[in-house]
Design a protein around this motif. Structure first.
Motif, PDB file in Angstrom:
ATOM      1  N   ASP A 267       0.846  -0.765   0.333  1.00 25.34           N
ATOM      2  CA  ASP A 267      -0.382  -0.032   0.262  1.00 25.34           C
ATOM      3  C   ASP A 267       1.084   0.785   0.081  1.00 25.34           C
ATOM      4  O   ASP A 267       0.586   2.283  -0.336  1.00 25.34           O
ATOM      5  N   CYS A 268       2.405   0.855  -0.287  1.00 24.26           N
ATOM      6  CA  CYS A 268       2.920   2.187   0.380  1.00 24.26           C
ATOM      7  C   CYS A 268       4.392   2.461  -1.742  1.00 24.26           C
ATOM      8  O   CYS A 268       5.404   1.991  -0.883  1.00 24.26           O
ATOM      9  N   PRO A 269       3.539   3.012  -2.313  1.00 26.47           N
ATOM     10  CA  PRO A 269       4.597   1.964  -3.220  1.00 26.47           C
ATOM     11  C   PRO A 269       5.503   3.079  -3.040  1.00 26.47           C
ATOM     12  O   PRO A 269       5.650   4.333  -3.127  1.00 26.47           O
ATOM     13  N   GLY A 270       6.604   2.292  -3.520  1.00 25.93           N
ATOM     14  CA  GLY A 270       8.085   3.136  -3.904  1.00 25.93           C
ATOM     15  C   GLY A 270       8.403   3.255  -2.059  1.00 25.93           C
ATOM     16  O   GLY A 270       8.865   4.599  -2.353  1.00 25.93           O
ATOM     17  N   ALA A 271       7.757   2.825  -1.013  1.00 26.90           N
ATOM     18  CA  ALA A 271       7.932   3.090   0.320  1.00 26.90           C
ATOM     19  C   ALA A 271      10.142   3.388  -0.509  1.00 26.90           C
ATOM     20  O   ALA A 271      10.819   1.876  -0.189  1.00 26.90           O
ATOM     21  N   ALA A 272      10.333   4.753   0.600  1.00 30.02           N
ATOM     22  CA  ALA A 272      11.939   4.249   1.094  1.00 30.02           C
ATOM     23  C   ALA A 272      11.903   2.594   2.121  1.00 30.02           C
ATOM     24  O   ALA A 272      11.860   2.885   2.395  1.00 30.02           O
ATOM     25  N   THR A 273      13.532   2.038   1.824  1.00 33.52           N
ATOM     26  CA  THR A 273      13.843   1.450   2.736  1.00 33.52           C
ATOM     27  C   THR A 273      15.210   1.179   2.584  1.00 33.52           C
ATOM     28  O   THR A 273      16.215   2.604   2.213  1.00 33.52           O
ATOM     29  N   GLY A 274      15.750   0.613   3.978  1.00 33.25           N
ATOM     30  CA  GLY A 274      17.349   0.639   4.841  1.00 33.25           C
ATOM     31  C   GLY A 274      17.483   1.733   5.429  1.00 33.25           C
ATOM     32  O   GLY A 274      16.323   2.460   6.315  1.00 33.25           O
ATOM     33  N   ALA A 275      18.578   2.147   5.793  1.00 35.60           N
ATOM     34  CA  ALA A 275      18.511   3.095   6.452  1.00 35.60           C
ATOM     35  C   ALA A 275      18.407   4.417   6.493  1.00 35.60           C
ATOM     36  O   ALA A 275      17.432   5.258   7.309  1.00 35.60           O
ATOM     37  N   PRO A 276      18.014   5.350   5.257  1.00 31.49           N
ATOM     38  CA  PRO A 276      17.552   6.117   5.339  1.00 31.49           C
ATOM     39  C   PRO A 276      16.061   6.237   5.788  1.00 31.49           C
ATOM     40  O   PRO A 276      15.560   7.226   6.291  1.00 31.49           O
ATOM     41  N   ALA A 277      15.412   5.592   5.368  1.00 26.87           N
ATOM     42  CA  ALA A 277      13.875   5.177   6.195  1.00 26.87           C
ATOM     43  C   ALA A 277      13.853   5.210   6.900  1.00 26.87           C
ATOM     44  O   ALA A 277      12.584   5.721   7.829  1.00 26.87           O
ATOM     45  N   LEU A 278      14.785   4.564   7.799  1.00 27.46           N
ATOM     46  CA  LEU A 278      14.978   3.967   9.727  1.00 27.46           C
ATOM     47  C   LEU A 278      14.952   5.117   9.485  1.00 27.46           C
ATOM     48  O   LEU A 278      14.227   5.509  11.121  1.00 27.46           O
ATOM     49  N   ALA A 279      15.641   6.237   9.376  1.00 22.66           N
ATOM     50  CA  ALA A 279      16.655   7.479   9.991  1.00 22.66           C
ATOM     51  C   ALA A 279      14.989   8.202  10.478  1.00 22.66           C
ATOM     52  O   ALA A 279      15.126   9.339  11.065  1.00 22.66           O
ATOM     53  N   ARG A 280      14.421   8.481   8.758  1.00 18.42           N
ATOM     54  CA  ARG A 280      13.600   8.986   8.314  1.00 18.42           C
ATOM     55  C   ARG A 280      11.955   9.266   9.823  1.00 18.42           C
ATOM     56  O   ARG A 280      11.247   9.704  10.554  1.00 18.42           O
ATOM     57  N   VAL A 281      11.512   7.971   9.939  1.00 21.05           N
ATOM     58  CA  VAL A 281      11.392   7.289  10.986  1.00 21.05           C
ATOM     59  C   VAL A 281      10.953   7.124  12.050  1.00 21.05           C
ATOM     60  O   VAL A 281      10.820   7.975  12.943  1.00 21.05           O
ATOM     61  N   MET A 282      12.922   7.683  12.882  1.00 18.20           N
ATOM     62  CA  MET A 282      13.025   7.550  13.869  1.00 18.20           C
ATOM     63  C   MET A 282      12.522   9.706  14.168  1.00 18.20           C
ATOM     64  O   MET A 282      12.636   9.680  14.917  1.00 18.20           O
ATOM     65  N   ARG A 283      13.497  10.295  13.002  1.00 16.44           N
ATOM     66  CA  ARG A 283      12.769  11.614  12.889  1.00 16.44           C
ATOM     67  C   ARG A 283      11.542  11.596  13.368  1.00 16.44           C
ATOM     68  O   ARG A 283      11.768  13.530  13.889  1.00 16.44           O
ATOM     69  N   HIS A 284      10.923  11.098  11.899  1.00 13.49           N
ATOM     70  CA  HIS A 284       9.092  11.901  12.267  1.00 13.49           C
ATOM     71  C   HIS A 284       8.884  11.260  13.600  1.00 13.49           C
ATOM     72  O   HIS A 284       8.061  11.814  14.968  1.00 13.49           O
ATOM     73  N   PHE A 285      10.169  10.411  14.308  1.00  7.53           N
ATOM     74  CA  PHE A 285       9.219  10.342  16.443  1.00  7.53           C
ATOM     75  C   PHE A 285      10.676  11.942  17.087  1.00  7.53           C
ATOM     76  O   PHE A 285       9.727  10.992  18.559  1.00  7.53           O
ATOM     77  N   GLY A 286      10.754  12.460  16.734  1.00  5.73           N
ATOM     78  CA  GLY A 286      11.958  12.945  17.260  1.00  5.73           C
ATOM     79  C   GLY A 286      13.073  12.050  18.123  1.00  5.73           C
ATOM     80  O   GLY A 286      13.276  11.830  19.336  1.00  5.73           O
ATOM     81  N   ALA A 287      13.304  11.223  17.228  1.00  4.22           N
ATOM     82  CA  ALA A 287      13.840  10.475  18.002  1.00  4.22           C
ATOM     83  C   ALA A 287      16.012   9.544  17.401  1.00  4.22           C
ATOM     84  O   ALA A 287      15.673  10.087  15.981  1.00  4.22           O
ATOM     85  N   THR A 288      16.800   9.819  18.064  1.00  2.38           N
ATOM     86  CA  THR A 288      17.867   9.953  17.426  1.00  2.38           C
ATOM     87  C   THR A 288      18.846   8.607  18.241  1.00  2.38           C
ATOM     88  O   THR A 288      19.672   8.345  18.056  1.00  2.38           O
ATOM     89  N   TRP A 289      18.138   8.134  18.818  1.00  2.00           N
ATOM     90  CA  TRP A 289      18.943   7.265  19.769  1.00  2.00           C
ATOM     91  C   TRP A 289      17.860   5.652  19.317  1.00  2.00           C
ATOM     92  O   TRP A 289      16.075   5.905  19.750  1.00  2.00           O
TER      93      TRP A 289
END
Length: 532
Positions: free
Chosen positions: A453-475
């Protein structure tokens, strides 16, 4: 010695039987504790920590501010407020020993109350039936000593049931329901048990039966009213309960606790067969003989057995409700008619079989719990690394829902994306839940149930980093092989994005702390700059 003389042998008083059953249950709890290198679950540490923080705040702590993305944080609700108040004295012993002492008290209360109720139902040797679940049910035994509120509700439910049948005063149902409303979200069951006992119990006037149910409802209402989170508690508790018992339209969420999943038939057979065999013996031995209990209590016991018999096949938590033991007690013949010179031999044989089964299931529990839950010393070891590297009130991203609660037990000054149960994050925001879940399992940035349901969704380290920033997390705190492998694999294979800052290694335990580094390139900067 005749059959009549055997039946008239002195029976220990109710008080002695209550103390005996409670002491046996506490001794068995100590036995189980002795072989578990930890607290046996993720919940005890966080309950004790919350109680400690509640005390330190002068009972002004409201809801779960350290879970800002969950429904408990957003609605300022504490589903277990009364239980946390009861735990305050135990916090003087520290987290680990306070949790163990709490577990002993809960185990004692369960067996003692069950004995008392069965004595009121007419069971001569109620203490023996009260400890049957400890011998016959591995699932029950593994949970009976935990510092969790769910097992504390069992004595409250059976007090309500006894009041419904008329075995106890109607006011008992009010008191039990009041306490139930404070300690756990399953409190409506108190009124259900009272009503069930009133409907199937011995014949009484309609007025007396209605009074019991009304008293139970009154106790529930008063309990809800005195809760500090009364404005939102009922709605949140209802939604969380529905999620726990039925799941959502898309089915059970990822990371749902094992106890809420259907039991496999092999597990169900192991749980049911020992007590079912005793019930069969009781039914056969009691033909044409007076039975323990009144016809009403026997109807109630078999009615509950019929309701809950297959429930664990839908949700494992229903196995807690001791119904098979209740049925055995209420249908056991008052005088089995065994030959007097064989009574001790039969009792010794049953006792030996019970002890052998207890030894087997206890050793199995030790193996399972040590593999599943990290000992507190390893959590505290990682907590030292967190405090040395991470500012207080920072958000910690975890790859395991239940790890959040465990970390809170040692690190109450931090905030967490998710903890306790996946439904708490899901009920606050479905999009947030699926972003966390896909980042954890797939290292992908997708806010829908399926990656498709998410065509073209980013994967890997950049995607994980984006999700973490979404929650305001860097750890990130990872639980290693106990958590989903997608996130840990991404962390370990992306040194340009993530840096290992701490770890705690032990038998069956691997906890690691990772830091999201400065953006390595312009494209990464664009990815990480997404606003919340």
């Amino acid at each position: 010695m005749s059959f009549t003389d055997a039946a008239q042998l002195p029976v220990p008083s109710t008080r002695r039987q209550v103390l005996l059953a409670g002491s046996i249950a506490a001794a068995v709890a100590l036995l189980v504790m002795s072989g578990v290198d930890g607290l046996g679950d993720t919940d005890p540490a966080r309950h004790l920590r919350y109680a400690n923080e509640l005390w330190k705040s002068g009972f002004r702590l409201s809801g779960h501010p350290f879970l800002p993305f969950t429904v408990l944080g957003r609605q300022s609700v504490d589903l277990w407020w009364g239980f946390h108040v009861l735990l305050v004295p135990f916090t003087a012993l520290g987290i680990e020993w306070g949790a163990r002492a709490t577990g002993l008290c809960i185990a004692f209360a369960n067996a003692a109350t069950f004995t008392f109720v069965l004595r009121r139902f007419g069971a001569r040797h109620a203490w023996a039936f009260a400890v049957l679940p400890l011998v016959g049910s591995e699932f029950y035994l593994a949970r009976d000593w935990l510092a969790r509120p769910s097992h504390l509700t069992l004595p409250l439910l059976f007090l309500s049931l006894a009041a419904g049948t008329g075995a106890l005063p109607a006011a008992t149902s009010a008191g039990a329901s009041f306490l139930h409303a404070l300690v756990h979200m399953s409190s409506p069951l108190s009124a259900c048990f009272a009503a069930f006992g009133a409907a199937l119990g011995d014949r009484r006037s309609l007025r007396s039966r209605a009074t019991v149910v009304a008293m139970s409802l009154l106790g529930l209402s008063l309990g809800y009213l005195v809760r500090p989170d009364r404005a939102h508690y009922l709605a949140v508790a209802l939604n969380v309960s529905l999620a726990a018992t039925s799941g959502f339209s898309s089915g059970m969420l990822p990371e749902t606790g094992q106890e809420l999943l259907p039991m496999r038939w092999s597990e169900y057979a192991r749980e049911v067969l020992p007590l079912a065999a005793l019930l069969a013996i009781a039914l056969v031995a009691g033909r044409r003989r007076p039975r323990t209990g009144s016809p009403g209590t026997r109807r109630v016991s078999l009615g509950l057995l019929a309701i809950f018999a297959l429930a664990p096949a839908r949700n494992g938590r229903w196995d807690d409700y001791l119904v098979p033991a209740l049925a055995v007690a209420c249908w056991w013949p008052a005088d089995p008619g065994w030959l007097p010179d064989r009574r001790r031999l039969a009792a010794a044989a049953i006792g030996a079989l019970g002890m052998a089964h207890l030894a087997y299931v206890t050793s199995d529990i030790w193996k399972q719990l040590d593999r599943a839950f990290p000992p507190l010393r390893y959590v505290d070891q990682l907590a030292g690394a967190v405090r040395a590297n991470v500012e207080p009130r920072s958000v910690l991203f975890t790859d395991d829902t239940f790890l959040g609660g465990t970390l809170y037990g040692s690190l109450p000054e931090y905030r967490y994306v998710t903890a306790y149960d996946p439904s708490l994050l899901y009920l606050a925001s479905r999009q947030d839940f699926w972003r966390w879940a896909h980042a954890t399992y797939d290292s992908a940035d997708c806010d829908q149930p399926s990656i498709a349901d998410c065509p073209g969704a980013a994967t890997g380290a950049p995607a994980l980093a984006r999700v973490m920033r979404h929650f305001g997390a860097t750890w990130v705190v990872s639980r290693g092989h106990h958590g989903p492998s997608g996130l840990l694999a991404t962390l370990a294979s992306s040194p340009e994005w993530f840096e290992l800052r701490g770890q705690a290694l032990g038998p069956g335990s691997f906890l690691s702390l990772w830091h999201l580094k400065v953006t390595p390139n312009a494209q990464g900067a664009q990815d990480l700059a997404e606003p919340r």
